[in-house]
Design a protein around this motif. Structure first.
Motif, PDB file in Angstrom:
ATOM      1  N   HIS A  60      17.427 -27.417  62.519  1.00 57.99           N
ATOM      2  CA  HIS A  60      18.785 -27.143  62.072  1.00 57.99           C
ATOM      3  C   HIS A  60      19.775 -27.332  63.211  1.00 57.99           C
ATOM      4  O   HIS A  60      19.561 -26.887  64.335  1.00 57.99           O
ATOM      5  N   CYS A  61      20.851 -28.046  62.893  1.00 58.92           N
ATOM      6  CA  CYS A  61      21.873 -28.385  63.880  1.00 58.92           C
ATOM      7  C   CYS A  61      22.573 -27.120  64.370  1.00 58.92           C
ATOM      8  O   CYS A  61      23.013 -26.292  63.561  1.00 58.92           O
ATOM      9  N   HIS A  90      16.237 -35.576  64.255  1.00 62.62           N
ATOM     10  CA  HIS A  90      17.272 -36.599  64.404  1.00 62.62           C
ATOM     11  C   HIS A  90      17.920 -36.439  65.781  1.00 62.62           C
ATOM     12  O   HIS A  90      18.291 -35.320  66.159  1.00 62.62           O
ATOM     13  N   CYS A  94      22.957 -35.672  64.629  1.00 62.04           N
ATOM     14  CA  CYS A  94      23.050 -34.914  63.373  1.00 62.04           C
ATOM     15  C   CYS A  94      23.685 -35.795  62.303  1.00 62.04           C
ATOM     16  O   CYS A  94      24.801 -36.296  62.500  1.00 62.04           O
ATOM     17  N   SER A 109      21.891 -32.181  68.978  1.00 56.34           N
ATOM     18  CA  SER A 109      22.266 -30.839  68.530  1.00 56.34           C
ATOM     19  C   SER A 109      21.172 -30.162  67.712  1.00 56.34           C
ATOM     20  O   SER A 109      21.261 -28.979  67.419  1.00 56.34           O
ATOM     21  N   LEU A 110      20.142 -30.931  67.331  1.00 55.29           N
ATOM     22  CA  LEU A 110      18.995 -30.339  66.656  1.00 55.29           C
ATOM     23  C   LEU A 110      17.993 -29.886  67.711  1.00 55.29           C
ATOM     24  O   LEU A 110      17.754 -30.601  68.686  1.00 55.29           O
TER      25      LEU A 110
END
Length: 330
Positions: free
Chosen positions: A290-291, A302, A305, A313-314
């Motif tokens: 989750h970002c 990923h 994001c 950011s993940l």
């Protein structure tokens, strides 16, 4: 601005176009209207028109905001060469570092060359990514993948090992790949696979990553049998109790019992299978990335994001989602 916020972008565009037709506008006023019109086009997804206006703003007051907007356009349109140039200029003007983003743009360019089967050009771009940001994990991941595609497994392992000195929390992303390369080297040296298992075990003991445990468990089960796999799972369960490791322990125990005395232990095996099914139902399918910028959830990792376009950011390790409905499967 009000029209843009309320989704009436067409009205905003028409208003600003009408303002530009007024001859009495001063140069400063004309630039202000152009800047607003460019934002209208950006909001409407008319990137070509927005880009032209942002580039044409000759007032220094709008230089940095224009570069930010242009960078957003180039990222959305995947124009990575322009993104590198714009981010570099923005970094120079603002003093805010864009090293992480620039390295990712080079990685995207390298991916295009990999798809186009241009390995030498891709390597150069990946080294440029590392020059921009020495902690760019993705560059070493891709360099290792390039070596594997050419059968150079030892070189691939060398690239992946460097990730430990960049950001060790990402080791789980390449653990499976590393083990495959060690397995491919077995024909040259029979001890290579043992070396690979020992390497992953060292990583697990040092960094205690759940993804490493999963890879190491499956490899131990395949290469050394259920007894060794059960021992590994039991030790991990003692260190950090969790349902996933318990499921692995039950699986290994059931396989070990079935191998030794399949008929006599049939009842025990059925009980273990029932316990294993119960554990799996409790675990469900809740693990997700989750970002940390927008909260986007995905089943796969990923580098960028998909929701907010933020880079890295993940988290490197998936975590349990709050609910299954909130998990976005990619």
């Amino acid at each position: 601005s009000l029209f843009r916020r309320t989704g009436e972008t067409d009205r905003a565009i028409n208003m600003h176009l009408n303002l530009l037709d007024k001859k009495e506008l001063t140069p400063n006023q004309r630039n202000a209207v152009k800047a607003e019109l460019a934002q209208d086009y950006l909001k409407a997804g008319l990137y070509d028109r927005a880009e032209e206006l942002f580039k044409g703003l000759d007032d220094t007051r709008y230089r940095q905001p224009s570069l930010h907007a242009l960078l957003e356009i180039y990222v959305r349109e995947r124009e990575w060469t322009q993104a590198v140039e714009t981010a570099t200029e923005l970094e120079r003007l603002s003093g805010v570092p864009f090293r992480k983003e620039i390295a990712q743009y080079y990685c995207e360019l390298a991916m295009n060359d990999i798809i186009a089967q241009k390995p030498d050009s891709a390597r150069n771009l990946l080294h440029m990514a590392l020059d921009a940001n020495k902690n760019c994990v993705r560059a070493n991941v891709l360099l290792g993948d390039l070596e594997v595609s050419e059968g150079a497994h030892q070189a691939a392992i060398s690239h992946w090992k460097r990730i430990e000195f960049q950001k060790p929390q990402y080791l789980g992303l390449i653990a499976g790949k590393m083990l495959k390369s060690y397995r491919a080297l077995m024909s040259e040296n029979g001890d290579q696979l043992k070396e690979g298992l020992a390497q992953l075990n060292t990583y697990l003991e040092t960094y205690k990553l759940p993804s490493l445990m999963s890879v190491l468990y499956e490899a131990t089960l395949t290469e050394e049998g259920p007894d060794k796999a059960a021992k590994l799972a039991r030790n991990e369960l003692i260190r950090k109790p969790n349902l996933t490791t318990l499921d692995q322990l039950l699986q290994a125990r059931a396989m070990a019992d079935e191998t030794k005395k399949p008929v006599k232990n049939q009842g025990n095996n059925q009980d273990i299978q029932l316990m294993q099914q119960t554990v799996r139902n409790a675990i469900g399918d809740r693990a997700a990335y989750h970002c940390d910028q927008c909260g986007f959830r995905a089943k796969q990792y990923h580098w960028q994001c998909p929701a907010c376009n933020a880079w890295e950011s993940l988290p490197a390790e998936p975590s349990e989602a709050i609910s299954r409905e909130m998990t976005i499967k990619k």
